[in-house]
Write an enzyme that holds these catalytic residues in place. Structure first.
Site, PDB file in Angstrom:
ATOM      1  N   ARG A 195       0.822  -1.242   0.000  1.00  0.00           N
ATOM      2  CA  ARG A 195       0.000   0.000   0.000  1.00  0.00           C
ATOM      3  C   ARG A 195       0.840   1.269   0.000  1.00  0.00           C
ATOM      4  NH1 ARG A 195      -2.917  -3.021   3.919  1.00  0.00           N
ATOM      5  NH2 ARG A 195      -4.625  -4.128   2.938  1.00  0.00           N
ATOM      6  N   LYS A 250       2.008  11.105 -11.626  1.00  0.00           N
ATOM      7  CA  LYS A 250       1.147  10.196 -12.390  1.00  0.00           C
ATOM      8  C   LYS A 250       1.934   8.922 -12.645  1.00  0.00           C
ATOM      9  CE  LYS A 250      -2.108  13.026 -14.962  1.00  0.00           C
ATOM     10  NZ  LYS A 250      -2.546  13.447 -16.300  1.00  0.00           N
ATOM     11  N   GLU A 310       7.382  17.500 -25.498  1.00  0.00           N
ATOM     12  CA  GLU A 310       6.769  17.886 -24.212  1.00  0.00           C
ATOM     13  C   GLU A 310       7.285  19.263 -23.772  1.00  0.00           C
ATOM     14  OE1 GLU A 310       4.274  16.182 -23.084  1.00  0.00           O
ATOM     15  OE2 GLU A 310       4.601  14.021 -23.273  1.00  0.00           O
ATOM     16  N   LYS A 355       5.249  22.839 -14.858  1.00  0.00           N
ATOM     17  CA  LYS A 355       4.528  21.642 -14.382  1.00  0.00           C
ATOM     18  C   LYS A 355       4.268  21.744 -12.879  1.00  0.00           C
ATOM     19  CE  LYS A 355       3.685  16.840 -14.825  1.00  0.00           C
ATOM     20  NZ  LYS A 355       3.874  15.599 -15.537  1.00  0.00           N
ATOM     21  N   GLU A 397      -5.838  16.172 -11.100  1.00  0.00           N
ATOM     22  CA  GLU A 397      -6.510  16.478 -12.374  1.00  0.00           C
ATOM     23  C   GLU A 397      -8.027  16.595 -12.254  1.00  0.00           C
ATOM     24  OE1 GLU A 397      -4.494  14.953 -15.840  1.00  0.00           O
ATOM     25  OE2 GLU A 397      -6.372  14.953 -16.944  1.00  0.00           O
ATOM     26  N   ARG A 433      -5.036  20.654 -14.441  1.00  0.00           N
ATOM     27  CA  ARG A 433      -3.935  19.762 -14.855  1.00  0.00           C
ATOM     28  C   ARG A 433      -4.150  19.157 -16.248  1.00  0.00           C
ATOM     29  NH1 ARG A 433      -0.369  15.419 -11.347  1.00  0.00           N
ATOM     30  NH2 ARG A 433       0.821  14.694 -13.131  1.00  0.00           N
ATOM     31  N   ASN A 469      -2.188  17.887 -21.094  1.00  0.00           N
ATOM     32  CA  ASN A 469      -2.463  16.874 -22.115  1.00  0.00           C
ATOM     33  C   ASN A 469      -2.706  17.480 -23.491  1.00  0.00           C
ATOM     34  OD1 ASN A 469      -2.279  14.285 -20.847  1.00  0.00           O
ATOM     35  ND2 ASN A 469      -3.995  14.951 -19.579  1.00  0.00           N
ATOM     36  N   HIS A 521      -2.324  15.358 -26.563  1.00  0.00           N
ATOM     37  CA  HIS A 521      -2.286  13.963 -26.129  1.00  0.00           C
ATOM     38  C   HIS A 521      -3.514  13.164 -26.555  1.00  0.00           C
ATOM     39  CE1 HIS A 521       1.065  15.439 -23.816  1.00  0.00           C
ATOM     40  NE2 HIS A 521       1.257  14.305 -23.193  1.00  0.00           N
ATOM     41  N   HIS A 572      -2.418   9.938 -28.033  1.00  0.00           N
ATOM     42  CA  HIS A 572      -2.693   8.606 -27.464  1.00  0.00           C
ATOM     43  C   HIS A 572      -3.413   7.730 -28.489  1.00  0.00           C
ATOM     44  CE1 HIS A 572      -2.404   9.920 -22.952  1.00  0.00           C
ATOM     45  NE2 HIS A 572      -1.235   9.740 -23.512  1.00  0.00           N
ATOM     46  N   HIS A 625       6.122   8.019 -27.797  1.00  0.00           N
ATOM     47  CA  HIS A 625       5.093   8.860 -27.161  1.00  0.00           C
ATOM     48  C   HIS A 625       5.264  10.328 -27.565  1.00  0.00           C
ATOM     49  CE1 HIS A 625       2.355  10.376 -24.106  1.00  0.00           C
ATOM     50  NE2 HIS A 625       3.300  11.187 -23.677  1.00  0.00           N
TER      51      HIS A 625
HETATM   52  P1  NAD Z   1      11.254   5.468 -22.579  1.00  0.00           P
HETATM   53  O1  NAD Z   1      11.159   5.340 -21.132  1.00  0.00           O
HETATM   54  O2  NAD Z   1      10.788   4.317 -23.414  1.00  0.00           O
HETATM   55  O3  NAD Z   1      12.748   5.849 -22.969  1.00  0.00           O
HETATM   56  C1  NAD Z   1      13.072   6.014 -24.328  1.00  0.00           C
HETATM   57  C2  NAD Z   1      14.219   5.078 -24.762  1.00  0.00           C
HETATM   58  O4  NAD Z   1      15.453   5.631 -24.334  1.00  0.00           O
HETATM   59  C3  NAD Z   1      14.158   3.681 -24.183  1.00  0.00           C
HETATM   60  O5  NAD Z   1      14.637   2.769 -25.128  1.00  0.00           O
HETATM   61  C4  NAD Z   1      15.102   3.799 -23.004  1.00  0.00           C
HETATM   62  O6  NAD Z   1      15.602   2.555 -22.586  1.00  0.00           O
HETATM   63  C5  NAD Z   1      16.175   4.673 -23.572  1.00  0.00           C
HETATM   64  N1  NAD Z   1      16.965   5.446 -22.630  1.00  0.00           N
HETATM   65  C6  NAD Z   1      16.558   6.000 -21.478  1.00  0.00           C
HETATM   66  N2  NAD Z   1      17.528   6.791 -20.985  1.00  0.00           N
HETATM   67  C7  NAD Z   1      18.560   6.696 -21.831  1.00  0.00           C
HETATM   68  C8  NAD Z   1      19.838   7.298 -21.859  1.00  0.00           C
HETATM   69  N3  NAD Z   1      20.212   8.196 -20.953  1.00  0.00           N
HETATM   70  N4  NAD Z   1      20.682   6.969 -22.862  1.00  0.00           N
HETATM   71  C9  NAD Z   1      20.283   6.107 -23.831  1.00  0.00           C
HETATM   72  N5  NAD Z   1      19.079   5.540 -23.871  1.00  0.00           N
HETATM   73  C10 NAD Z   1      18.220   5.835 -22.877  1.00  0.00           C
HETATM   74  O7  NAD Z   1      10.416   6.735 -23.103  1.00  0.00           O
HETATM   75  P2  NAD Z   1      10.226   8.217 -22.546  1.00  0.00           P
HETATM   76  O8  NAD Z   1      10.050   9.044 -23.750  1.00  0.00           O
HETATM   77  O9  NAD Z   1      11.244   8.595 -21.564  1.00  0.00           O
HETATM   78  O10 NAD Z   1       8.843   8.140 -21.765  1.00  0.00           O
HETATM   79  C11 NAD Z   1       7.649   7.818 -22.430  1.00  0.00           C
HETATM   80  C12 NAD Z   1       6.666   7.276 -21.425  1.00  0.00           C
HETATM   81  O11 NAD Z   1       6.399   8.275 -20.452  1.00  0.00           O
HETATM   82  C13 NAD Z   1       5.337   6.873 -22.024  1.00  0.00           C
HETATM   83  O12 NAD Z   1       4.958   5.611 -21.525  1.00  0.00           O
HETATM   84  C14 NAD Z   1       4.382   7.932 -21.532  1.00  0.00           C
HETATM   85  O13 NAD Z   1       3.070   7.463 -21.379  1.00  0.00           O
HETATM   86  C15 NAD Z   1       4.993   8.305 -20.221  1.00  0.00           C
HETATM   87  N6  NAD Z   1       4.657   9.655 -19.765  1.00  0.00           N
HETATM   88  C16 NAD Z   1       4.207   9.785 -18.492  1.00  0.00           C
HETATM   89  C17 NAD Z   1       3.936  11.037 -17.995  1.00  0.00           C
HETATM   90  C18 NAD Z   1       3.543  11.205 -16.561  1.00  0.00           C
HETATM   91  O14 NAD Z   1       3.133  12.294 -16.170  1.00  0.00           O
HETATM   92  N7  NAD Z   1       3.665  10.183 -15.747  1.00  0.00           N
HETATM   93  C19 NAD Z   1       4.105  12.170 -18.795  1.00  0.00           C
HETATM   94  C20 NAD Z   1       4.559  11.999 -20.094  1.00  0.00           C
HETATM   95  C21 NAD Z   1       4.833  10.727 -20.577  1.00  0.00           C
HETATM   96  N1  GLY Z   2       1.793  14.566 -18.494  1.00  0.00           N
HETATM   97  C1  GLY Z   2       0.516  14.951 -18.029  1.00  0.00           C
HETATM   98  C2  GLY Z   2       0.425  15.143 -16.560  1.00  0.00           C
HETATM   99  O1  GLY Z   2       1.363  14.916 -15.840  1.00  0.00           O
HETATM  100  O2  GLY Z   2      -0.597  15.493 -16.086  1.00  0.00           O
END
Ligand code: NAD
Ligand code: GLY
Length: 361
Positions: free
Chosen positions: A122, A144, A186, A228, A238, A242, A246, A249, A253, A266
């Site tokens: 939890r 998130k 972003e 942010k 949200e 917030r 998006n 998005h 998405h 993404h």
């Molecule tokens: P990712 O985590 O897939 O990373 C991109 C690629 O880069 C992967 O292959 C990873 O292994 C590689 N990588 C990471 N760091 C590296 C480095 N320093 N050197 C070389 N390679 C490296 O993708 P991302 O773009 O970081 O994140 C996308 C994800 O984030 C999606 O799932 C999306 O839904 C999520 N997201 C979440 C939020 C949130 O608020 N929680 C906001 C935006 C996006």
């Molecule tokens: N990336 C959207 C949020 O954090 O709300």
């Protein structure tokens, strides 16, 4: 470069984002974190060879045991199987409820580790150590956490804040160019939704950002995190404001889910989605037509796609109805109302059809 600190003010869930060069190897980054018998670093098989040992050697000074869970890399692995792998490890190693999780990687690792931290016993503390531009400017901040479901992106998750974010700009040196561009999507987003001057700054500095100029990157990460923090500080879960984060998005998405996770990154889907959402803002009478050209130009200059895949109107509408912003089956879009100001809008399907007609290739 000095360490920049951006606070996130959320009462007892407040924490700091640390931004700078050399933070991974700096003992100051890891001082004052919750104490525990064990720390568990969650990362993937692409990031582990680059940064796992550097982080592990720092954490060994603070925790009696430092384990690692190395997941398969990729958005297609952001699901139940990877989440189970983390939980299996925590249970098999009898990790107690003080155990601190460290998410070392991009947004995929950060979202899954955060979700595991939210549900294991939890809730256990976790630290975000984002290593992609996208995760440094967005996903590691704000709490998130989620995994994907075949029917919808990030549909299974929780709001759960980290206790600290350590964004070491040096980790961006190893990032593939395509991933850097994805992160810029972003960064660009924050301009039209919250800060017109920042959009102008991005336009003036996009070449430096693409060339990984450290001071340009530091400013982009700092300003993105400040915006942010301002949004999340007012609307953590949200209920309203917030949702502006998006922008782009809803289309994005749909593109990601429609093509299959991992086909478009993404950030690529968000970049293209912002062009479509800008056009929808114009067609809804909120913005002038030259705003669409401006968004298209900056998205292109960031190395991102601006032509959306042809999924068909019905498929787009079906995918967008599963979006978390939908209410009673009605799709709601984040539209730009003035440069630096966004709001939620429902629009006629006919306008969406016009936008898709104009931008799908
Ligand atoms: P990712 O985590 O897939 O990373 C991109 C690629 O880069 C992967 O292959 C990873 O292994 C590689 N990588 C990471 N760091 C590296 C480095 N320093 N050197 C070389 N390679 C490296 O993708 P991302 O773009 O970081 O994140 C996308 C994800 O984030 C999606 O799932 C999306 O839904 C999520 N997201 C979440 C939020 C949130 O608020 N929680 C906001 C935006 C996006
Ligand atoms: N990336 C959207 C949020 O954090 O709300």
């Amino acid at each position: 470069m000095n360490r920049i600190t951006v606070p996130i003010a959320l009462d007892e869930r407040s924490y700091d984002i640390h931004i700078g060069s050399g933070l991974l190897a700096d003992p100051n980054s890891w001082q004052g974190l919750p104490r525990a018998a064990a720390a568990v670093i969650v990362t993937n098989d692409a990031v582990a060879p680059l940064y796992l040992e550097a982080l592990r050697s720092q954490l060994q000074a603070h925790y009696g045991r430092v384990d690692a869970v190395v997941l398969k890399d990729g958005e297609q692995h952001k699901g139940w199987a990877s989440l189970n792998q983390i939980c299996d490890h925590l249970l098999a190693q009898a990790c107690d409820r003080k155990t601190v999780l460290f998410a070392l990687g991009g947004g995929v690792i950060g979202d899954m580790t955060g979700f595991a931290a939210a549900i294991y016993m939890r809730g256990v503390p976790f630290v975000q150590v984002p290593t992609t531009l996208l995760s440094q400017v967005d996903s590691s901040v704000g709490g998130k956490t989620a995994i994907n479901h075949p029917l919808g992106k990030n549909m299974i998750g929780a709001f759960y804040q980290p206790v600290r974010v350590i964004a070491d700009l040096d980790t961006l040196d190893t990032l593939p160019q395509r991933e850097l561009s994805a992160g810029l999507a972003e960064v660009i987003k924050y301009g039209p939704i919250a800060d017109a001057e920042f959009l102008t700054w991005i336009e003036l500095n996009i070449d430096a950002l693409m060339a990984r100029d450290k001071s340009a990157l530091a400013h982009a990460v700092k300003r993105s995190c400040e915006i942010k923090a301002w949004v999340v500080g007012q609307d953590e879960r949200e209920q309203g404001l917030r949702a502006i984060l998006n922008f782009g998005h809803t289309f994005g998405h749909a593109i990601e889910t429609g093509l299959g996770y991992g086909e478009w990154l993404h950030g690529e889907a968000v970049g293209c989605g912002m062009v479509l959402a800008a056009d929808l803002s114009a067609r809804a009478g909120l913005m002038p037509a030259d705003f669409v050209e401006r968004m298209q130009r900056i998205v292109e200059r960031a190395g991102l796609p601006t032509v959306a895949p042809k999924l068909g109107l019905e498929r787009y509408l079906q995918l967008m109805r599963v979006d978390k912003k939908s209410e009673g089956g009605a799709i709601r879009f984040v539209l730009i109302e003035a440069l630096g100001r966004a709001g939620m809008h429902s629009v006629d399907d006919a306008l969406v059809a016009q936008v898709l007609e104009a931008h799908c290739g």
